[in-house]
Scaffold this motif. Structure first.
Motif, PDB file in Angstrom:
ATOM      1  N   TYR A 313       0.816  -1.220   0.000  1.00 35.10           N
ATOM      2  CA  TYR A 313       0.000   0.000   0.000  1.00 35.10           C
ATOM      3  C   TYR A 313       0.853   1.276   0.000  1.00 35.10           C
ATOM      4  CZ  TYR A 313      -4.477  -2.370   0.546  1.00 35.10           C
ATOM      5  OH  TYR A 313      -5.611  -3.136   0.325  1.00 35.10           O
ATOM      6  N   ALA A 314       2.148   1.124   0.250  1.00 32.51           N
ATOM      7  CA  ALA A 314       3.029   2.296   0.325  1.00 32.51           C
ATOM      8  C   ALA A 314       3.551   2.747  -1.033  1.00 32.51           C
ATOM      9  CB  ALA A 314       4.212   1.990   1.249  1.00 32.51           C
ATOM     10  N   ILE A 315       3.391   1.918  -2.065  1.00 31.24           N
ATOM     11  CA  ILE A 315       3.971   2.204  -3.371  1.00 31.24           C
ATOM     12  C   ILE A 315       3.011   3.006  -4.240  1.00 31.24           C
ATOM     13  CG2 ILE A 315       5.076   1.213  -5.403  1.00 31.24           C
ATOM     14  CD1 ILE A 315       6.476   0.593  -2.752  1.00 31.24           C
ATOM     15  N   ASP A 316       3.480   4.129  -4.763  1.00 33.48           N
ATOM     16  CA  ASP A 316       2.681   4.959  -5.671  1.00 33.48           C
ATOM     17  C   ASP A 316       2.929   4.494  -7.106  1.00 33.48           C
ATOM     18  OD1 ASP A 316       1.279   6.868  -7.045  1.00 33.48           O
ATOM     19  OD2 ASP A 316       2.141   8.584  -5.988  1.00 33.48           O
ATOM     20  N   ARG A 317       2.204   3.454  -7.520  1.00 31.04           N
ATOM     21  CA  ARG A 317       2.405   2.858  -8.832  1.00 31.04           C
ATOM     22  C   ARG A 317       2.090   3.829  -9.975  1.00 31.04           C
ATOM     23  NH1 ARG A 317       0.799  -0.749  -5.152  1.00 31.04           N
ATOM     24  NH2 ARG A 317       1.684  -2.849  -5.127  1.00 31.04           N
ATOM     25  N   GLN A 318       1.017   4.596  -9.799  1.00 29.74           N
ATOM     26  CA  GLN A 318       0.613   5.516 -10.868  1.00 29.74           C
ATOM     27  C   GLN A 318       1.695   6.556 -11.121  1.00 29.74           C
ATOM     28  OE1 GLN A 318      -2.675   5.038 -12.420  1.00 29.74           O
ATOM     29  NE2 GLN A 318      -1.419   6.083 -13.966  1.00 29.74           N
ATOM     30  N   ASN A 319       2.303   7.062 -10.068  1.00 25.23           N
ATOM     31  CA  ASN A 319       3.369   8.045 -10.211  1.00 25.23           C
ATOM     32  C   ASN A 319       4.567   7.442 -10.935  1.00 25.23           C
ATOM     33  OD1 ASN A 319       4.823  10.631  -9.429  1.00 25.23           O
ATOM     34  ND2 ASN A 319       6.096   9.109  -8.399  1.00 25.23           N
ATOM     35  N   TYR A 352      -2.569   3.183  -3.666  1.00 26.29           N
ATOM     36  CA  TYR A 352      -1.588   3.982  -2.943  1.00 26.29           C
ATOM     37  C   TYR A 352      -2.281   4.630  -1.750  1.00 26.29           C
ATOM     38  CZ  TYR A 352       1.766   7.716  -1.961  1.00 26.29           C
ATOM     39  OH  TYR A 352       2.664   8.575  -1.359  1.00 26.29           O
ATOM     40  N   ASP A 353      -1.911   4.201  -0.545  1.00 27.47           N
ATOM     41  CA  ASP A 353      -2.578   4.668   0.662  1.00 27.47           C
ATOM     42  C   ASP A 353      -1.569   4.647   1.810  1.00 27.47           C
ATOM     43  OD1 ASP A 353      -4.194   5.195   2.838  1.00 27.47           O
ATOM     44  OD2 ASP A 353      -5.857   3.942   2.130  1.00 27.47           O
ATOM     45  N   PRO A 354      -0.751   5.712   1.929  1.00 30.54           N
ATOM     46  CA  PRO A 354       0.288   5.735   2.964  1.00 30.54           C
ATOM     47  C   PRO A 354      -0.261   5.577   4.380  1.00 30.54           C
ATOM     48  CG  PRO A 354       0.633   7.502   1.365  1.00 30.54           C
ATOM     49  CD  PRO A 354      -0.702   6.904   1.071  1.00 30.54           C
ATOM     50  N   GLU A 355      -1.440   6.147   4.644  1.00 27.66           N
ATOM     51  CA  GLU A 355      -1.996   6.046   5.993  1.00 27.66           C
ATOM     52  C   GLU A 355      -2.368   4.604   6.331  1.00 27.66           C
ATOM     53  OE1 GLU A 355      -1.897   8.421   8.250  1.00 27.66           O
ATOM     54  OE2 GLU A 355      -0.815   9.501   6.655  1.00 27.66           O
ATOM     55  N   LYS A 356      -2.954   3.923   5.363  1.00 31.22           N
ATOM     56  CA  LYS A 356      -3.278   2.509   5.591  1.00 31.22           C
ATOM     57  C   LYS A 356      -1.998   1.699   5.741  1.00 31.22           C
ATOM     58  CE  LYS A 356      -6.051  -1.346   3.937  1.00 31.22           C
ATOM     59  NZ  LYS A 356      -7.164  -1.788   3.078  1.00 31.22           N
ATOM     60  N   ALA A 357      -0.985   2.051   4.948  1.00 33.34           N
ATOM     61  CA  ALA A 357       0.301   1.359   5.032  1.00 33.34           C
ATOM     62  C   ALA A 357       0.904   1.518   6.427  1.00 33.34           C
ATOM     63  CB  ALA A 357       1.254   1.904   3.971  1.00 33.34           C
ATOM     64  N   LYS A 358       0.826   2.718   6.993  1.00 36.66           N
ATOM     65  CA  LYS A 358       1.352   2.955   8.338  1.00 36.66           C
ATOM     66  C   LYS A 358       0.590   2.131   9.374  1.00 36.66           C
ATOM     67  CE  LYS A 358       2.987   7.660   7.439  1.00 36.66           C
ATOM     68  NZ  LYS A 358       2.783   9.107   7.745  1.00 36.66           N
ATOM     69  N   GLN A 359      -0.730   2.067   9.206  1.00 36.06           N
ATOM     70  CA  GLN A 359      -1.554   1.277  10.127  1.00 36.06           C
ATOM     71  C   GLN A 359      -1.163  -0.195  10.080  1.00 36.06           C
ATOM     72  OE1 GLN A 359      -5.806   1.622   9.423  1.00 36.06           O
ATOM     73  NE2 GLN A 359      -6.165  -0.401  10.333  1.00 36.06           N
ATOM     74  N   LEU A 360      -0.995  -0.726   8.854  1.00 37.66           N
ATOM     75  CA  LEU A 360      -0.616  -2.129   8.688  1.00 37.66           C
ATOM     76  C   LEU A 360       0.790  -2.381   9.236  1.00 37.66           C
ATOM     77  CD1 LEU A 360      -2.027  -2.624   5.086  1.00 37.66           C
ATOM     78  CD2 LEU A 360      -2.754  -3.910   7.111  1.00 37.66           C
TER      79      LEU A 360
END
Length: 529
Positions: A313-319, A352-360
Motif C-alpha cells: 500500500y506504500a507504493i505509488d504505482r501511478q506516479n 496507494y494509501d500511505p496512511e493505511k500502510a502505516k496502520q498495517l
C-alpha cells in the motif's frame, strides 16, 4: 516500306518498354537482401536453450533454433514449425508429433525424433536439470527424473526418426501452448558430450541463423544459414552488441552503430517527438509483469503478511508509471497482464494509501518502522531500474521503512535471489507462452525453480494442478482467477506494473515485428539500401 518500317519500329519500342516495365515492377516488388543487423543486448546468462531462463539469451536462441511450434506475432496462437502434424488421444494423455524431414543442424547432421528425446530428458534429469525443467512437469516420468530415480524421461519416446510420442501424467489442457518455449528446443547429444559446460559458446541449432561467436560483454555474432530447410533469411548476418548501460546503447543507436535498442527512462517522450525517430518508436503493451519480490521464508518477511501488505500500500504505482516511466507501462492490477485470456481487472486490492500502510506496519509490529532493520534491496543495473529503486526507497521511507539499494549485474542478482542471499529484490516476468498458467505456476507453485519468493501454499499448489487438468476453458480460467486472488491475499510479493515496450529501430531496418511476448523473427527482416 515506310509504313512497314514504322510498324516494326513501334513494335520494337513497345517490346523495349515492356521489358523496362517488367524490370521496374521487379525492382518494386523485390526486397533487398544482405547486410548485418546490429541489436543491443545485455550479457546473457546462457545460450543453451534449457539453461537460458531470462530474456537476453532467449532473444538470440530464437534466431538460432526452430522448435516444434512457434507463436504468431500478431495473434499469439500456436503455429507449427518443425512439427508437420500431430494427434492427441481422446483422453488427452498421449500426443504424437510428426517432425519435418530434411531438417539439419548447422553442422549438417540430420534432426531426428531422438534429438528431442535426449534434449527433453537432459532438461529434467537430476544431474543435468535446468531451472526451466518445470515446463515439462506434466510429462510422465518427470518426478522420477527430478528425484534421481530414473535416467530416462518415461513419457517421451521416438517411434521412428520422425515421430515423437509424448505421454502425460495428467491431461494438461495447455500442453500444446507450452511447446513454443525454448526449453523444448532440440540439441545434439554429441555436442553436449563434446563441450559440456562450454556448450553455450558452441551452440548448434536448426534455425535460419548460425552461431559464430560470443565474446563476453562485447558481442554475439550470427550468420545466415544457407542450408536452412525453410525460407532463407534476407540478412547476411546479425550482431548482438552487449552493452550493460542502456543510455550508452541509446547513444550508440543515435550515432548509427546499433539498429535496435531500448529507449532509456527519461528519454521516451523526447524520442517519440523527435522528427527523425518518432516513426520508428515501438510502443506496445507487453505480456509482462514488473514486480518486487520478497522471500517469504526469510526475516523480516517470514510469517509477517502484514508487513508485506503494508509495503504494497506504500507504493505509488501511478506516479512511477506516469512520471518515471513516462506513461509506457500501466499499474499492475494483479499478476496476470492484459492480453492474456482470463485477465481480470483489479484482482489486486492495493491502492496507494500511505496512511493505511502505516496502520498495517503498526499491526505488523513495527509502528512508524520502529524495530524494523534497514532492508537491502537488490536490482540489476543499467536498464533504468535505478530510478525505480530510488522511487521505492522514497515511498517506503514515508511510512518508516528504510531500504538500502544495491545494484548487481543481471546474472549475479538472479543467483543471489535464487540462493536466498537477497530477501528483497526486483524482477520481471515475461510470458513464456500466453496463458494464465504461465504467470501463476512458475512464480507460485512451491516446487518451481522460478518461485524466487519461496512461496509455499498447499492449497494453491492443489488448485494449480486442478486448473491444469480442467478441459473446459471457462472453468479453467475461473480456477486460475481464484488462484490469483489467493496469492494476492497472501501478499507474496509487490506487483508494480504491466510492461509496455519502449524500443526504437533504425529507419533502414524493414520487416521487423515485435510481438507482445517481446519476441521477433530476424529471418524476415531486411535492410533498405
Amino acid at each position: 516500306m515506310k509504313s512497314r518500317t514504322i510498324i516494326i519500329a513501334l513494335v520494337s519500342v513497345l517490346v523495349v518498354l515492356s521489358m523496362v516495365g517488367s524490370l521496374l515492377i521487379g525492382c518494386k516488388v523485390a526486397q533487398p537482401t544482405g547486410g548485418t543487423m546490429r541489436l543491443h543486448i545485455n550479457q546473457p546468462v546462457s545460450l543453451d536453450p534449457p539453461n537460458s531462463y531470462e530474456s537476453e539469451g532467449i532473444q538470440v536462441i530464437r534466431q538460432v533454433w526452430d522448435g516444434l511450434f512457434d507463436y504468431d506475432p500478431q495473434t499469439l496462437k500456436i503455429v507449427p514449425e518443425l512439427c508437420e502434424k500431430w494427434e492427441v488421444s481422446d483422453d488427452g494423455l498421449v500426443y504424437t508429433f510428426h517432425i519435418k524431414k530434411g531438417v539439419k543442424f548447422h553442422d549438417g547432421s540430420k534432426l531426428t525424433a531422438q534429438d528431442f528425446v535426449y534434449s527433453w530428458t537432459r532438461a529434467v534429469l537430476a544431474e543435468t536439470a535446468s531451472y526451466l525443467a518445470y515446463h515439462l512437469s506434466a510429462i510422465k516420468g518427470y518426478d522420477a527424473c527430478q528425484e534421481g530415480t530414473a535416467k530416462e524421461l518415461e513419457g517421451v519416446k521416438a517411434i521412428d526418426d520422425y515421430t515423437i510420442q509424448v505421454t502425460l501424467s495428467y491431461p494438461y489442457a495447455d500442453f500444446i501452448n507450452t511447446l513454443g518455449h525454448v526449453v523444448f528446443y532440440p540439441v545434439k547429444q554429441a555436442d553436449i558430450e563434446k563441450w559440456g559446460q562450454d556448450y553455450t559458446k558452441h551452440i548448434n541449432g536448426t534455425g535460419p541463423f548460425k552461431f559464430v561467436e560470443w565474446v563476453d560483454d562485447q558481442y554475439i555474432k550470427l550468420v545466415r544459414n544457407d542450408d536452412y530447410y525453410g525460407t532463407k533469411a534476407k540478412l547476411d548476418a546479425v550482431e548482438y552488441k552487449i552493452i550493460a548501460d542502456e543510455n550508452t546503447a541509446f547513444l550508440e543507436f543515435k550515432a548509427g552503430n546499433i539498429d535496435y535498442t531500448s529507449i532509456p527512462t527519461g528519454k521516451i517522450k523526447a524520442t517519440e517527438q523527435d522528427p527523425q525517430l518518432k516513426d520508428n518508436v515501438i510502443s506496445i503493451p507487453l505480456l509482462a509483469l514488473y514486480y518486487y519480490g520478497m522471500n517469504v521464508q526469510i526475516e523480516p518477511f517470514k510469517d509477517n503478511p502484514k508487513l508485506r501488505e503494508a509495503m504494497n500500500y506504500a507504493i505509488d504505482r501511478q506516479n512511477i508509471c506516469d512520471v518515471i516511466m513516462e506513461g509506457v507501462p500501466t499499474p499492475a492490477t494483479g499478476i496476470v497482464p492484459r492480453g492474456i485470456i482470463g485477465f481480470k481487472e483489479n484482482q489486486a486490492p492495493y491502492k496507494y494509501d500511505p496512511e493505511k500502510a502505516k496502520q498495517l506496519l503498526a499491526e505488523a509490529g513495527y509502528p512508524n518502522g520502529e524495530g524494523l532493520p534497514t532492508l537491502k534491496f537488490g536490482f540489476n543495473t543499467g536498464a533504468g531500474h535505478e530510478a525505480l529503486a530510488e522511487a521505492l526507497q522514497a515511498d517506503l521511507k514515508e511510512i518508516g521503512v528504510n531500504i538500502e539499494i544495491e545494484g548487481y549485474e543481471w546474472g549475479t542478482m538472479l543467483e543471489k535471489a535464487k540462493a536466498g542471499e537477497l530477501a528483497f529484490y526486483r524482477l520481471g516476468w515475461m510470458a513464456d507462452y500466453p496463458t494464465m498458467d504461465n504467470f501463476l505456476y512458475p512464480l507460485f507453485y512451491s516446487k518451481s525453480s522460478d518461485n524466487y519468493s519461496d512461496y509455499n501454499n498447499p492449497e494453491v499448489d492443489k488448485l494449480l494442478l486442478e486448473a491444469r487438468q480442467t478441459k473446459d476453458e471457462n472453468e479453467r480460467i475461473a480456477k486460475y482467477q481464484e488462484i490469483e486472488r489467493k496469492v494476492l491475499a497472501d501478499n507474496a510479493f509487490i506487483p508494480l506494473y504491466f510492461y509496455g515496450a519502449r524500443r526504437v529501430v533504425a529507419d533502414h531496418i524493414k520487416g521487423f515485428v515485435l510481438s507482445p511476448m517481446e519476441t521477433y523473427d530476424l529471418s524476415k527482416v531486411y535492410i533498405e539500401k
